[in-house]
Design a protein around this motif. Structure first.
Motif, short mmCIF file in Angstrom:
data_model
loop_
_atom_site.label_atom_id
_atom_site.label_comp_id
_atom_site.label_asym_id
_atom_site.label_seq_id
_atom_site.Cartn_x
_atom_site.Cartn_y
_atom_site.Cartn_z
N ALA A 141 24.97 -37.57 33.86
CA ALA A 141 25.09 -36.15 33.55
C ALA A 141 26.51 -35.72 33.23
CB ALA A 141 24.55 -35.33 34.73
N CYS A 189 19.18 -33.07 25.57
CA CYS A 189 18.81 -33.93 26.69
C CYS A 189 17.29 -34.04 26.83
CB CYS A 189 19.41 -33.40 27.99
SG CYS A 189 21.21 -33.50 28.06
N ARG A 196 23.12 -31.70 34.55
CA ARG A 196 23.90 -31.53 33.32
C ARG A 196 24.34 -30.08 33.15
NH1 ARG A 196 26.85 -34.60 29.62
NH2 ARG A 196 26.61 -33.77 27.52
#
Length: 283
Positions: free
Chosen positions: A6, A90, A103
Motif C-alpha cells: 500500500a 487499485c 492505501r
C-alpha cells in the motif's frame, strides 16, 4: 507495473523514477531540467492508466524533498487523491478492500506531507563507489511465511559502480529442508501472476541501499557457476531496493495466490539463466 504493497513507494515504477531523479540531481542537473527530462522519457508510463499515478507520486516526492515542488505537479497529486482515482486503479487491479483502505490512509498522509514545507532541501550527494553485497553465483536461502525455505540465485555482480548492483533471480524453492546446491541448479524461476503481475519472472537488479537491515534474513548456501554475463546498461530487468519486499514477500504472495489461482504457465529455469547454449552439435 509491479505493486508490492500500500505504500506510495511500493512499486517498481516509483522506485525507478525516484532513483533516476536523484541520479540526475546528484550529477548536478537542476530540478526543473530533471523533471522535464523524466516527463519526456516516460510518456508510455504517463499514458498508462494503471501506472501513471506512480510516476507523478515519485516526481512529486522528489521535488518536495528538494524544496521545489511544482504547483502543477502538486495540483495533479491533489486531484488524484481527493477524487479517489488511485483507489479506483487499485480496485481494477483486483486489490482487496483491506489493502484499498490502507492505501487511502497512505495517500491522505502523502498529500498532507506535500502541503508542508521542508526546512531544508535535500543536499546533492557526492557519488560513492560501492561493491555488490553478493558474489556472482551465490545461492541464497531465507525463511518464508509458511515456515519453509525459499531461495534466490545471484546472476551478476556489478563492481566498482555507484550502487553495487546484483542481478537476482528468485526461485520457486519452497521446502521444509534447507535447499542444497542441486536444489538451486534444478530450480525454476518464480514467475509471478498474483495481483497485477502478468506472468513476470522475478529477475531484478538489486540496489542494496537499505541492505543493512536485511543480512540476518539471508543465508548463503553455496555457489553456482554462472556462464552468462549480464550488462546492466542493456538489460530489460527492472530495479528494486528492498530484498525483503521484492524477493521474500514476493515469494510469499505468489505461494498464497496459488492456493486459489493456478500458477503461471510461463516457465523459466535457473539453468537457462546461468548456462550458455552449446555451440557444438553432437551426432
Amino acid at each position: 507495473m509491479g505493486a508490492w504493497g500500500a505504500a506510495i513507494s511500493s512499486n517498481d515504477t516509483y522506485a525507478d523514477i525516484y532513483g533516476e531523479f536523484f541520479d540526475l540531481y546528484n550529477d548536478g542537473l537542476d530540478v526543473d531540467e530533471i523533471s522535464k527530462k523524466l516527463v519526456l522519457d516516460n510518456k508510455e508510463i504517463i499514458d498508462d492508466t494503471d501506472d501513471s499515478n506512480n510516476f507523478w507520486f515519485a516526481l512529486a516526492k522528489a521535488q518536495w524533498e528538494c524544496k521545489q515542488l511544482d504547483k502543477s505537479v502538486f495540483d495533479r497529486i491533489k486531484k488524484i487523491v481527493e477524487t479517489g482515482a488511485d483507489l479506483e486503479v487499485c480496485r481494477q487491479l483486483e486489490a482487496d478492500e483491506k489493502d484499498i483502505k490502507k492505501r487511502k490512509v497512505v495517500l491522505d498522509k502523502f498529500l498532507a506531507e506535500l502541503q508542508t514545507e521542508r526546512l531544508k532541501g535535500k543536499s546533492r550527494k557526492k557519488k560513492i563507489i560501492r561493491q555488490p553485497v553478493f558474489e556472482k553465483g551465490d545461492c541464497l536461502t531465507f525463511k518464508l511465511e509458511n515456515g519453509n525455505y525459499g531461495g534466490a540465485v545471484i546472476l551478476e555482480a556489478i563492481k566498482d559502480n555507484e550502487y553495487g548492483h546484483n542481478l537476482i533471480a528468485t526461485t520457486r524453492i519452497n521446502q521444509s529442508n534447507k535447499p542444497t546446491k542441486k536444489d538451486f541448479e534444478d530450480a525454476e524461476v518464480l514467475v509471478m501472476n498474483f495481483a497485477s503481475w502478468d506472468n513476470k519472472p522475478n529477475v531484478k537488479w538489486y540496489l542494496p541501499i537499505r541492505h543493512k537491515h536485511i543480512p540476518h534474513l539471508i543465508e548463503t548456501i553455496d555457489s553456482l557457476e554462472v556462464q552468462k554475463n549480464y550488462d546492466i546498461n542493456s538489460s530489460m530487468f527492472g530495479f528494486v531496493a528492498d530484498f525483503d519486499i521484492n524477493i521474500i514477500e514476493a515469494t510469499d504472495k505468489q505461494i498464497k495466490s496459488e492456493e486459489t489461482k493456478p500458477r503461471s504457465k510461463t516457465k523459466q529455469t535457473i539453468k537457462e539463466l546461468i548456462k550458455n547454449k552449446s555451440r557444438w552439435k553432437l551426432w
